[in-house]
Design an enzyme around this catalytic site. Sequence first.
Site: not given
Ligand code: BG6
Length: 484
Positions: A180-181, A184, A243, A395-396
């Site tokens: 789940d990026h 990261g 996310h 503000d940081l």
């Molecule tokens: C992805 C979604 O997981 O995350 C996309 O499938 C979305 O729809 C993207 O645009 C957003 O990632 P970031 O890193 O640009 O916020």
Amino acid sequence: EFKDNTLVVVFGASGDLAKKKTFPALFGLYRDNFLPKGVHIVGYARTKMDEAEFHKRATQYIKNPDNSPEITEKIEEFKKLSSYISGSYEDSDAFENLEKHLQGIESAYQGDETHRLFYLALPPSVFIPVATNVKKFNYTTKGINRIIVEKPFGRDLDSSRELLGSLKKSWTEDETFRIDHYLGKEMVKNILVLRFANIALNAAWDKNSISSVQITFKEPFGTEGRGGYFDEFGIIRDILQNHLLQVLSVLTMERPVSFASEDIRDEKVKVLRAIPPIEPSDTLLGQYVAANGKPGYLDDDTVPHNSVCPTFAATTLWIHNPRWEGVPFILKAGKALNEAKVEVRIQFKDVTQGIFKDISRNELVLRIQPSEAVYLKLNTKTPGLYTRALPTEMDLTYKRRFQDAKIPEAYEALILDALKGDHSNFVRDDELDVAWKIFTPILHWIEGKNGAAPKPVPYPYGSRGPKELDAFIGKYGFRRSQEG
Ligand code: BG6
């Protein structure tokens, strides 16, 4: 533990994700000397192309705005480390062929231990055949094997369990890295530090001090070109269930016993288990319509003309545990809005009335992107000979505070973790299961599984979202602060 002689095999190498995220991240790690010694990258996809064409595609999203000779040289070196092979995702022959290719590369290691990291940047339909074939034909007996998989991990609880079950036939949990990026992202990784390394914040981190929490995702573009994919999933599966829920779990978990990955993931699962399934009455759905010269969602040819798929959703979650009972957690996400922004906004409760009237509430904002920042809205006496409380900000902003710091891309951080075998920022099987438990009933309701499908409210492309949004948030006690 970091292993030399690792082969990284990227499946779906000609797809969007690989081009835009995976290869640029691998390059970023290479450029900054974070890849192990003896690394080799193999792209694999169905598309037939020669190596030159592959190199062109794999490097097309690598940024080198000033044409720096140093980066240009690194790109050339990076190309030399990578090769391409095409083949089907289903035939055993293709995977035997891939195996020959891998062994050819490994022969240069002269019998040393070798390791393999398989990255599946693939659509769900071929996910299991590839994972199964790789295990059968490309699993090295000489070292460590790991597999990275990308969402979507199913559509609901049942399909996710089925997928997990099939994957588990070939790969152990320890070998599996579910990306789940958002985990990261630098500011998301900062949450644990902010919470547990600062007693001042930590002491106010509960229902006694906090009135509401909003986690917001806004994108200024629609589903252009991706409508077909998007329509099958919708904004809740695309952003909220993964996310935003991940961000929520890091914000609300109890302090882990240590930084060890299983200690962290145990606490995340525990807090998620205290969240009941989302109620329709806590949900607002929207779909964008044409405005400002931009097309509406239904104008996209790849979208069915009567689709009721939400492109915007706001939904409130409740955590039934002693720390959070009664605090609303509002997750909201939308496409085709007025700006690009992802933030967490924690609104604190009112101070006891008496001395001050109509005073703004404290708010702590973690801006995840763009331009990472942490800021705290704080009331301060206006300078001068009278006393008035003025809302101001501590503000940081990272750009100011850490001027020379390079903030890593989420995918760089995660691929590096996977190479090291660190699971902390990946989604564990039981975590995925509980995430689906929270969202499955509302998704089934939206899809009309128990009656008529609800119609999302329209909002204009480029707007702040549905006009019903302010009232929705207001219902949970959120108060817009006066600007200082
Ligand atoms: C992805 C979604 O997981 O995350 C996309 O499938 C979305 O729809 C993207 O645009 C957003 O990632 P970031 O890193 O640009 O916020």
